[in-house]
Design a protein around this motif. Structure first.
Motif, PDB file in Angstrom:
ATOM      1  N   THR A 246      -7.486  16.479 -12.891  1.00  0.00           N
ATOM      2  CA  THR A 246      -7.732  17.316 -14.060  1.00  0.00           C
ATOM      3  C   THR A 246      -9.058  16.887 -14.679  1.00  0.00           C
ATOM      4  OG1 THR A 246      -5.377  17.585 -14.505  1.00  0.00           O
ATOM      5  CG2 THR A 246      -6.892  18.053 -16.319  1.00  0.00           C
ATOM      6  N   VAL A 247     -10.038  17.805 -14.704  1.00  0.00           N
ATOM      7  CA  VAL A 247     -11.340  17.487 -15.275  1.00  0.00           C
ATOM      8  C   VAL A 247     -11.165  17.149 -16.753  1.00  0.00           C
ATOM      9  CG1 VAL A 247     -13.665  18.342 -15.718  1.00  0.00           C
ATOM     10  CG2 VAL A 247     -12.466  18.985 -13.614  1.00  0.00           C
ATOM     11  N   GLU A 248     -11.836  16.071 -17.198  1.00  0.00           N
ATOM     12  CA  GLU A 248     -11.671  15.524 -18.543  1.00  0.00           C
ATOM     13  C   GLU A 248     -10.231  15.092 -18.789  1.00  0.00           C
ATOM     14  OE1 GLU A 248     -13.790  14.488 -20.423  1.00  0.00           O
ATOM     15  OE2 GLU A 248     -15.596  15.447 -19.671  1.00  0.00           O
ATOM     16  N   GLY A 249      -9.557  14.662 -17.732  1.00  0.00           N
ATOM     17  CA  GLY A 249      -8.191  14.168 -17.842  1.00  0.00           C
ATOM     18  C   GLY A 249      -7.984  13.030 -16.869  1.00  0.00           C
ATOM     19  N   TYR A 250      -6.958  13.169 -16.037  1.00  0.00           N
ATOM     20  CA  TYR A 250      -6.616  12.107 -15.103  1.00  0.00           C
ATOM     21  C   TYR A 250      -6.496  12.648 -13.690  1.00  0.00           C
ATOM     22  CZ  TYR A 250      -5.665   9.189 -19.138  1.00  0.00           C
ATOM     23  OH  TYR A 250      -5.795   8.470 -20.295  1.00  0.00           O
ATOM     24  N   GLY A 251      -6.607  11.732 -12.739  1.00  0.00           N
ATOM     25  CA  GLY A 251      -6.358  12.040 -11.352  1.00  0.00           C
ATOM     26  C   GLY A 251      -5.215  11.196 -10.835  1.00  0.00           C
ATOM     27  N   SER A 252      -4.550  11.674  -9.787  1.00  0.00           N
ATOM     28  CA  SER A 252      -3.465  10.911  -9.170  1.00  0.00           C
ATOM     29  C   SER A 252      -3.533  11.118  -7.661  1.00  0.00           C
ATOM     30  CB  SER A 252      -2.109  11.357  -9.709  1.00  0.00           C
ATOM     31  OG  SER A 252      -1.840  12.704  -9.358  1.00  0.00           O
ATOM     32  N   ALA A 253      -2.960  10.155  -6.933  1.00  0.00           N
ATOM     33  CA  ALA A 253      -2.953  10.247  -5.474  1.00  0.00           C
ATOM     34  C   ALA A 253      -1.662   9.659  -4.941  1.00  0.00           C
ATOM     35  CB  ALA A 253      -4.154   9.508  -4.879  1.00  0.00           C
ATOM     36  N   ASN A 254      -1.059  10.346  -3.965  1.00  0.00           N
ATOM     37  CA  ASN A 254       0.121   9.840  -3.262  1.00  0.00           C
ATOM     38  C   ASN A 254      -0.321   9.086  -2.025  1.00  0.00           C
ATOM     39  OD1 ASN A 254       1.860  11.061  -5.112  1.00  0.00           O
ATOM     40  ND2 ASN A 254       1.832  12.995  -3.984  1.00  0.00           N
ATOM     41  N   HIS A 255       0.404   7.989  -1.725  1.00  0.00           N
ATOM     42  CA  HIS A 255       0.055   7.144  -0.587  1.00  0.00           C
ATOM     43  C   HIS A 255      -1.439   6.833  -0.615  1.00  0.00           C
ATOM     44  CE1 HIS A 255       4.050   7.545   1.159  1.00  0.00           C
ATOM     45  NE2 HIS A 255       3.980   8.850   0.929  1.00  0.00           N
ATOM     46  N   ALA A 256      -1.852   6.259  -1.743  1.00  0.00           N
ATOM     47  CA  ALA A 256      -3.272   6.020  -1.994  1.00  0.00           C
ATOM     48  C   ALA A 256      -3.733   4.742  -1.318  1.00  0.00           C
ATOM     49  CB  ALA A 256      -3.541   5.950  -3.484  1.00  0.00           C
ATOM     50  N   LEU A 257      -4.952   4.772  -0.836  1.00  0.00           N
ATOM     51  CA  LEU A 257      -5.572   3.617  -0.207  1.00  0.00           C
ATOM     52  C   LEU A 257      -6.953   3.431  -0.833  1.00  0.00           C
ATOM     53  CD1 LEU A 257      -5.083   1.511   2.008  1.00  0.00           C
ATOM     54  CD2 LEU A 257      -6.281   3.030   3.603  1.00  0.00           C
ATOM     55  N   PHE A 258      -7.179   2.257  -1.391  1.00  0.00           N
ATOM     56  CA  PHE A 258      -8.476   1.924  -1.980  1.00  0.00           C
ATOM     57  C   PHE A 258      -9.308   1.219  -0.917  1.00  0.00           C
ATOM     58  CE2 PHE A 258     -11.252  -1.078  -4.302  1.00  0.00           C
ATOM     59  CZ  PHE A 258     -12.000  -0.159  -5.016  1.00  0.00           C
ATOM     60  N   LYS A 259     -10.484   1.780  -0.616  1.00  0.00           N
ATOM     61  CA  LYS A 259     -11.342   1.246   0.429  1.00  0.00           C
ATOM     62  C   LYS A 259     -12.675   0.807  -0.164  1.00  0.00           C
ATOM     63  CE  LYS A 259      -9.551   4.232   4.145  1.00  0.00           C
ATOM     64  NZ  LYS A 259      -9.940   5.223   5.185  1.00  0.00           N
ATOM     65  N   VAL A 260     -13.185  -0.296   0.361  1.00  0.00           N
ATOM     66  CA  VAL A 260     -14.519  -0.776   0.027  1.00  0.00           C
ATOM     67  C   VAL A 260     -15.336  -0.760   1.306  1.00  0.00           C
ATOM     68  CG1 VAL A 260     -15.893  -2.699  -0.831  1.00  0.00           C
ATOM     69  CG2 VAL A 260     -13.664  -2.204  -1.865  1.00  0.00           C
ATOM     70  N   ARG A 261     -16.378   0.078   1.313  1.00  0.00           N
ATOM     71  CA  ARG A 261     -17.216   0.246   2.507  1.00  0.00           C
ATOM     72  C   ARG A 261     -16.359   0.537   3.737  1.00  0.00           C
ATOM     73  NH1 ARG A 261     -22.230   1.449   1.558  1.00  0.00           N
ATOM     74  NH2 ARG A 261     -22.844   0.585   3.580  1.00  0.00           N
ATOM     75  N   GLN A 262     -15.416   1.468   3.567  1.00  0.00           N
ATOM     76  CA  GLN A 262     -14.529   1.935   4.631  1.00  0.00           C
ATOM     77  C   GLN A 262     -13.504   0.888   5.062  1.00  0.00           C
ATOM     78  OE1 GLN A 262     -14.665   5.194   5.543  1.00  0.00           O
ATOM     79  NE2 GLN A 262     -16.287   5.345   4.007  1.00  0.00           N
ATOM     80  N   VAL A 263     -13.463  -0.262   4.397  1.00  0.00           N
ATOM     81  CA  VAL A 263     -12.483  -1.297   4.731  1.00  0.00           C
ATOM     82  C   VAL A 263     -11.304  -1.187   3.770  1.00  0.00           C
ATOM     83  CG1 VAL A 263     -12.053  -3.770   4.921  1.00  0.00           C
ATOM     84  CG2 VAL A 263     -14.275  -2.822   5.602  1.00  0.00           C
TER      85      VAL A 263
END
Length: 759
Positions: free
Chosen positions: A165-182
């Motif tokens: 939601t612009v000017e709100g929040y985002g959410s993700a299911n089965h989220a993966l945080f990657k740093v430089r594709q790692v």
């Protein structure tokens, strides 16, 4: 071949402008402005009421531009589809993909194998299928979000399904945080902010560890109440201490009416009852134990405009015990950040961290051209005496009423006068109480000799009356009076010279020298039987000469020419300014003066050096050894953002040593390197040094350090070192500290467009 359709609107003839919204209201604009379309060919399918544009299709209107290989528009269904190398831009927002399908009636659409870039938040959404589900809401399958540029972003959050939601929040299911594709972190669900405006919701937490708190988590919850007020709730669980809960409420009603109220507290698991088992939770310089578990701190500052030109100012500072501020001096709601906030917003500070007497004050003020009125309610909360003393003799002033007349001329006589008057009721729970009235008028006769020497004799007459409610000595009268006069003679002159400047930034420098001699006389008077509340209840004999010398250097610099007129709001600017933030008092808009009223030069006082000493005639007549006071000096140097020095000192001419001095030096260069060093000394009282250093190693990496030491006790107070790394779309602030024996480490990660993580 290219051609333009002026009357035909790509989004439907006669369609209201409100129905012409695209993925982020992109295809909106003035309904009277036609769309301009160019393409190699345009055909109309009458059976399906559909227009087909093919080959180098470009559709433009105001700030919107759509480029594609093919575009089909169904006039009856109000749907459009663009395929092949689709690029849509509105302002600086960009959509790219293989295909985009729009439903103008419902303001929805689907982008296939593409990405959306929101310039205001510098935020990207990429996915196989990005669906606009509402005016400002999106859902993406097999998607990723980031604020980093490039095909291989420094960080990215991926998920099977991402909602934003612009000017709100985002959410993700089965989220993966990657740093430089790692892959670094997996979570079944994640919630993150995507906003630039103030909005209710969760703020990024602070996390960390310290010896006294253990592992802690500080989660703020922000509530945007309305345009003029907001609040933040803090929930701060700590491994060792329990959960501290806080509230911060802010409001701004006008330029002169705004305030902030803060409160926090906890049920502390750790106490200090004076035994060896609990000494870990005590402080070395604290002689009192702390057995209480109910702990809190209430503080507030409020400025309020009143009728008839009056103003009110409220300062609150109430704490549960003498150790609370030391225990919780760090963090979002700690003492240090609270002090910085109050100084920057209200220009008023707090009592020092170590002060066990906290000042609470309500002031009512009115200022006229020649008179000033102040009424105060002053309550001094002595935390130690309130908790431990059998008798509490803390002095309160309820109220203090002052009416002062500023220096002004008597008709056109050349004679001037002023007056200070005060009424105070002094209250103690235990000890003397009573009323005091003090009136002190003064007359001046300023003279000038040959336009060179200023001569100003003055005489004052002070009358003080005490009416006591309670005296500790019953033999003393409950009503007392004092009448005493004082005389002053002020001689001064000033010489100056204007010279060429050796610095390129200034063309002239003015050096002024002002010597001054002041003679002051107050007769000796026995005041031993008078009540004593403050220092003004005892007026000491004076028969002294004070001589001083002030050197001032002022630079003259050419002033840049102002703009000819104030810019008017254009297509990229709102016609009206947004409402002021409630955390800060709103300010009046700066008016750009006309060139005729702007002075040609700026003037900056970059150096001031002041020296002062007194000769005590009364002490000399008594053959006392020390008839000269310490030499007092001040030095101020201000070379803009590059160098500033603020120093004062007292030099004992009899012992030939400094009895006190304070020096603070601040340095900064064009790269952003900064050094601040402060040294404080007072004989047998204090000797300490503290400093901060920040060095820019590269355009992305900055190293910083902090140090404070008590030189008298040879004890380190604070030692800290860390670094700040700032990339295009993220930053990391790491800091290691040992503060008064409390070891801590903090890590703050800032993901641009998402917020802060950690600390």
């Amino acid at each position: 071949m290219p051609f333009f359709l002026i009357i035909f609107s790509f989004l439907g003839i006669g369609c209201p402008a409100a129905r012409a919204a695209d993925l982020t209201d992109h295809l909106s604009g003035d309904a009277k402005v036609p769309w301009q379309i160019s393409a190699d060919t345009v055909e109309y399918d009458a059976a399906n009421t559909t227009y087909h544009a093919r080959g180098n299709v470009v559709i433009e209107k105001q700030k919107t531009r759509l480029v594609a290989d093919r575009v089909a528009f169904n006039r009856q269904a109000m749907t459009a589809s663009a395929t092949g190398n689709v690029v849509m831009t509105v302002d600086n927002d960009v959509l790219t993909g293989n295909q985009i399908d729009l439903d103008m009636n419902h303001e929805t659409g689907v982008l296939h194998d593409g990405s959306i870039f929101f310039n205001k938040t510098h935020f990207y959404i990429r996915g196989q299928c990005i669906e606009k589900t509402g005016k400002d809401t999106y859902r993406a399958e097999r998607a990723s979000v980031t604020s980093c540029d490039g095909d291989r972003p420094d960080w990215v959050i991926t998920g099977r399904q991402v909602k934003v939601t612009v000017e709100g929040y985002g959410s993700a299911n089965h989220a993966l945080f990657k740093v430089r594709q790692v892959p670094v972190l997996y979570t079944p669900y994640i919630l993150f902010p995507v906003k630039t405006k103030r909005q209710s919701g969760l703020l990024m937490p602070e996390m960390g560890y310290s010896d006294r708190k253990g592992v802690f988590w500080d989660q703020p919850i922000f509530w945007a109440i309305n345009d003029s007020s907001d609040a933040t709730v803090y929930v701060n669980p700590m491994e060792e201490r329990g959960t501290k809960v806080g509230l911060e409420y802010r409001y701004a009603l006008s330029d002169l009416s705004f305030g902030t109220i803060m409160a926090d507290g906890l049920k502390d698991r750790r106490t200090d009852d004076g035994t060896e088992e609990t000494e870990r939770w005590a402080y070395d310089d604290d002689t009192y134990s702390r057995p209480n578990t109910d702990r809190y701190w209430l503080r507030a500052k409020i400025d309020q405009e009143l009728p008839a030109g009056f103003s009110a100012y409220l300062d609150l500072d109430i704490v549960s015990d003498q150790d609370y501020l030391d225990d919780f001096k760090g963090g979002r709601s700690g003492y240090h950040r609270t002090l910085d906030y109050f100084e920057s917003v209200f220009d008023r500070d707090l009592d020092t961290l170590e002060d066990n007497t906290r000042t609470n004050k309500l002031n009512i003020n009115q200022t006229w051209s020649h008179y000033v009125f102040n009424a105060d309610l002053l309550w001094n909360d002595n935390v130690v005496k309130r908790r431990w003393a059998e008798e509490d003799d803390t002095l309160q002033q309820l109220p203090v009423v002052m009416f002062n007349g500023l220096k002004q001329e008597v008709l056109d006589s050349g004679l001037y006068w002023d007056i200070d008057s005060e009424y105070t009721y002094f209250y103690r729970e235990d000890g003397e109480r009573g009323h005091r009235t003090d009136i002190h008028p003064r007359a001046y006769l300023p003279l000038r000799w040959n336009n060179f020497l200023s001569i100003e004799p003055s005489v004052g007459w002070r009358q003080t009356t005490w009416v006591m409610d309670r005296r500790t000595d019953d033999d003393l009268s409950r009503t007392s009076t004092r009448e005493i006069y004082d005389f002053e003679l002020d001689l001064s002159t000033e010489i100056s010279k204007i010279m060429a400047s050796p610095f390129g930034i200034a063309d002239r420098i003015r050096h002024s020298i002002k010597p001054e001699v002041v003679y002051a006389y107050i007769p000796e008077q026995d005041q031993s039987d008078l009540p004593y509340f403050t220092s003004s209840d005892r007026i000491e004999e004076a028969n002294r000469i004070t001589y001083s010398l002030t050197n001032t250097f002022t630079a003259r610099m050419a002033r840049p020419a102002p703009p000819s007129s104030s810019p008017s709001p254009g297509a990229d600017e709102p016609a009206t300014a947004p409402p002021p933030s409630p955390t800060l008092p709103p300010q009046d808009a700066e008016t750009v003066p006309s060139p005729e009223t702007v002075p040609a030069f700026n003037y900056h006082r970059f150096c001031r050096f002041y020296l002062e000493q007194s000769y005590n005639i009364a002490a000399a007549r008594e053959n006392e050894r020390e008839v000269l006071s310490d030499i007092y000096g001040e030095l101020e140097i201000d070379l803009g953002r590059y160098l500033s020095v603020d120093a004062d000192a007292e030099y004992d001419t009899y012992d030939t040593r400094f009895s006190a001095h304070n020096v603070e030096i601040r340095l900064k260069d064009n790269r952003g390197d900064q050094l601040s060093v402060e040294h404080r000394y007072k004989t047998r009282v204090n000797k300490s040094i503290c400093g901060t250093l920040s060095v820019v190693l590269t355009d992305r990496l900055t190293v910083r350090g902090e140090y404070e030491r008590n030189l008298m006790e040879e004890k380190d107070i604070v030692q800290g070192v860390g670094f700040l790394y700032q990339a295009q779309c993220w930053g990391m602030d790491v800091f290691f500290a040992d503060e008064d024996g409390d070891l801590s480490v903090s890590v703050l990660i800032n993901l641009m467009g998402v917020g802060n993580i950690g600390k």
